[in-house]
Design a protein around this motif. Sequence first.
Motif, short mmCIF file in Angstrom:
data_model
loop_
_atom_site.label_atom_id
_atom_site.label_comp_id
_atom_site.label_asym_id
_atom_site.label_seq_id
_atom_site.Cartn_x
_atom_site.Cartn_y
_atom_site.Cartn_z
N LEU A 1 5.59 -29.76 14.33
CA LEU A 1 5.00 -30.22 13.26
C LEU A 1 7.08 -30.09 13.17
N ALA A 2 7.51 -28.96 13.12
CA ALA A 2 8.69 -27.88 12.45
C ALA A 2 9.37 -28.44 13.90
N LEU A 3 9.20 -28.35 14.84
CA LEU A 3 9.42 -28.50 16.06
C LEU A 3 10.54 -29.87 16.22
N LEU A 4 9.27 -30.29 16.44
CA LEU A 4 9.14 -32.44 16.09
C LEU A 4 10.32 -33.09 15.11
N CYS A 5 10.58 -32.15 13.59
CA CYS A 5 11.13 -32.57 12.71
C CYS A 5 12.60 -32.05 13.37
N THR A 6 12.64 -31.07 13.53
CA THR A 6 13.92 -30.11 13.88
C THR A 6 14.94 -30.78 15.37
N ALA A 7 14.03 -31.47 16.50
CA ALA A 7 14.58 -32.04 17.10
C ALA A 7 14.60 -33.86 16.75
N ASN B 1 -11.19 -19.28 11.51
CA ASN B 1 -10.29 -18.70 12.08
C ASN B 1 -9.47 -19.80 13.02
N LEU B 2 -10.44 -20.00 14.15
CA LEU B 2 -9.35 -20.93 15.25
C LEU B 2 -9.57 -22.49 14.39
N ARG B 3 -9.67 -22.39 13.54
CA ARG B 3 -9.36 -24.40 12.85
C ARG B 3 -7.77 -23.36 11.66
N HIS B 4 -7.73 -22.40 11.50
CA HIS B 4 -6.50 -22.51 10.55
C HIS B 4 -5.36 -22.05 11.48
N SER B 5 -6.05 -21.31 12.80
CA SER B 5 -4.77 -21.43 13.87
C SER B 5 -4.30 -22.82 14.40
N VAL B 6 -5.12 -23.56 14.79
CA VAL B 6 -4.60 -24.51 15.19
C VAL B 6 -3.92 -25.36 13.99
N ILE B 7 -3.78 -25.47 13.06
CA ILE B 7 -3.36 -25.80 11.17
C ILE B 7 -1.68 -24.91 11.76
N PHE B 8 -1.81 -24.15 11.60
CA PHE B 8 -0.29 -23.29 11.74
C PHE B 8 0.15 -23.98 12.58
N ILE B 9 -0.30 -24.19 14.58
CA ILE B 9 0.15 -24.33 15.52
C ILE B 9 0.69 -25.63 15.39
N SER B 10 -0.03 -26.84 14.73
CA SER B 10 0.17 -27.57 14.25
C SER B 10 1.44 -27.87 13.97
N LEU B 11 1.12 -27.13 12.25
CA LEU B 11 2.52 -26.55 11.45
C LEU B 11 3.91 -26.10 12.51
N LEU B 12 3.60 -25.74 13.00
CA LEU B 12 4.59 -24.88 14.41
C LEU B 12 5.26 -26.00 14.74
N ALA C 1 6.92 -40.74 16.70
CA ALA C 1 5.64 -41.95 16.63
C ALA C 1 4.89 -41.49 17.45
N GLU C 2 5.02 -41.55 18.73
CA GLU C 2 3.84 -41.30 19.26
C GLU C 2 3.36 -39.40 19.78
N ASN C 3 4.18 -38.81 19.18
CA ASN C 3 3.55 -37.34 18.90
C ASN C 3 2.57 -37.25 17.86
N ASN C 4 2.52 -37.92 16.34
CA ASN C 4 2.32 -38.14 15.69
C ASN C 4 0.88 -38.93 15.71
N GLN C 5 0.64 -39.83 17.08
CA GLN C 5 -0.37 -40.86 17.25
C GLN C 5 -1.40 -38.95 17.78
N GLN C 6 -0.11 -38.35 18.62
CA GLN C 6 -1.36 -37.51 19.34
C GLN C 6 -2.45 -36.56 18.62
N LEU C 7 -1.09 -36.07 17.56
CA LEU C 7 -1.52 -35.19 16.79
C LEU C 7 -2.97 -35.77 15.94
#
Length: 555
Positions: free
Chosen positions: A340-346, A327-338, A364-370
Amino acid sequence: MLRLLFLAFFPIFSAVTQADNAALLAQLDSAILQRNHFTNQKKDRIAFLKNKMKGENDSTSILKLTDDLYKEFYVFQFDSAKAYADKGLALALRQRNDYYRELFTIHHAEILSIGGLYNEAIESIKSLNPSTMRQELLFKYYLTGFSVYSYYSNYCNDKTYAPRYSAQAHQYLQQAVAYADKADPLYEYYMGEYYVYVEPDYLKARKHYMQLLTKVEEGSRAYAMACFALAGNYLNEDNWDKYEEYLIRAAITDLKSCTMENMALQALAIRLFDKGDDQLVSAEQYINLSMEDAKFYNNRLRILEISRILPQIMNAYQTKVEKQNRNLRHSVIFISLLVLALLCTAYFIHRQNGKLTARRHELAENNQQLKNLNQQLADSNHHQSVLNDQLHQLNQKLVDTNKRRESLASIYIDLCAKYIEKLGKYQTLVKRKIKANQAQELLQAISSTRISEEDAATFLNRFDKAFLELYPTFVEEFNALLTEDGRIAQKSPHTLTTELRTFALIRLGVKNTADIAGLLFLSNQTIYNCRSVTRSMAVNKETFDEDVKMLCMVI
């Protein structure tokens, strides 16, 4: 109409009971945090009695203090309780004090039955003659007989011997009640037991148990006994909420009274385990505490019993942890998608503002952090996998250990069967010789040392086989404690030398030289010389005996 009212209000009553049980579980957890405090209080009482005994010269007073110490250790530590029962019996025999001789014989049977030595306990009970016994000891005598045969019946748990021993237990209980002191609050408990086993009537039994709760202090052992009995009483009606309530009350009181020989906490852990995932954490904690208490008390049968249920609870607990991790992994993936969506919007917003180049660099820097976070998650998953492998290995070792213990039990039962068969042959021989008036030939046959030598050899061979199956690395680890010149070689892979047998018994907890000599059919001086010579060849002479006790801790 009444039925409709009951159905309407039953959910409310059930919810209230569950809330009360939750509050009781909180009290139990609080008592567990204070268990060291309760244990220290118990040890202080024991130390006081021991110091008082040191300054006592009167033999009767010493016997009374020995009896008090036995009672303190009775449900606290098996070995110490047995030691004081033996000590009191020996002192009473020397002083020719019939009252304490009979009392400590009863104590001896009582503690032996807890340790699983049922035949020896029955021999102790049968060595007494109730027709000549003092009136004040008759209740204790018959009640102990009830306990011995009840334990034996539960141990057999079959259709042949269990009913027979159960019937004998009920007969002893019926006789005990006749001598019970009605002024004693525990009279209510014994009457409850009477209506459970002799004249089954669970409502009458419950009434007596409830009356006992009003007559004794909440933290006393009598209170715990009544609560545990009530739990079993409600279990017969499938009243699970009440069953759980009184199990919790009994477990709390066991902790406060330092009762290490208990069943309530173990039964509560099994009950919580059966309820499902919501209670697995508590079930895992309580079953581990039950194992600690059983080891502290040194009740081998209870340790084996808990060992059978412990892997089930641990496996369920591990499954729950894995589910939470998923469940924690699923939450991390969901948060990561959110994210990513925020970064795309920005990115698109800043692109419209003409800052495309700067925002691409930031993305690119944010992607490296991810990527780093994903790597950390992968490392965490790998670590979890390693832990799972370790747990699997530990479980496999536990299974192997249980198999060795089952083999040991099989050897023990086979040896008992052979001796029973041999005893039968002796009886047949004696009858035949007596009928033929061949007393002299019978005396010669019985006086033969060849038979006892064969018995001794059989016992030692079986001991060697059982011990090496249970501790296969003992010889190797033992020789590691000695210098190269002093290391002991086996005559054969499945045979121990006298030196190895001596220290094998020390590893099993037999410390006294006389006890070791008796078990190995040797003189005390031989064993003493053996221990001295071997210790002189040890790498660490000062801690040698303690080092031996720590051998084969993981097999």
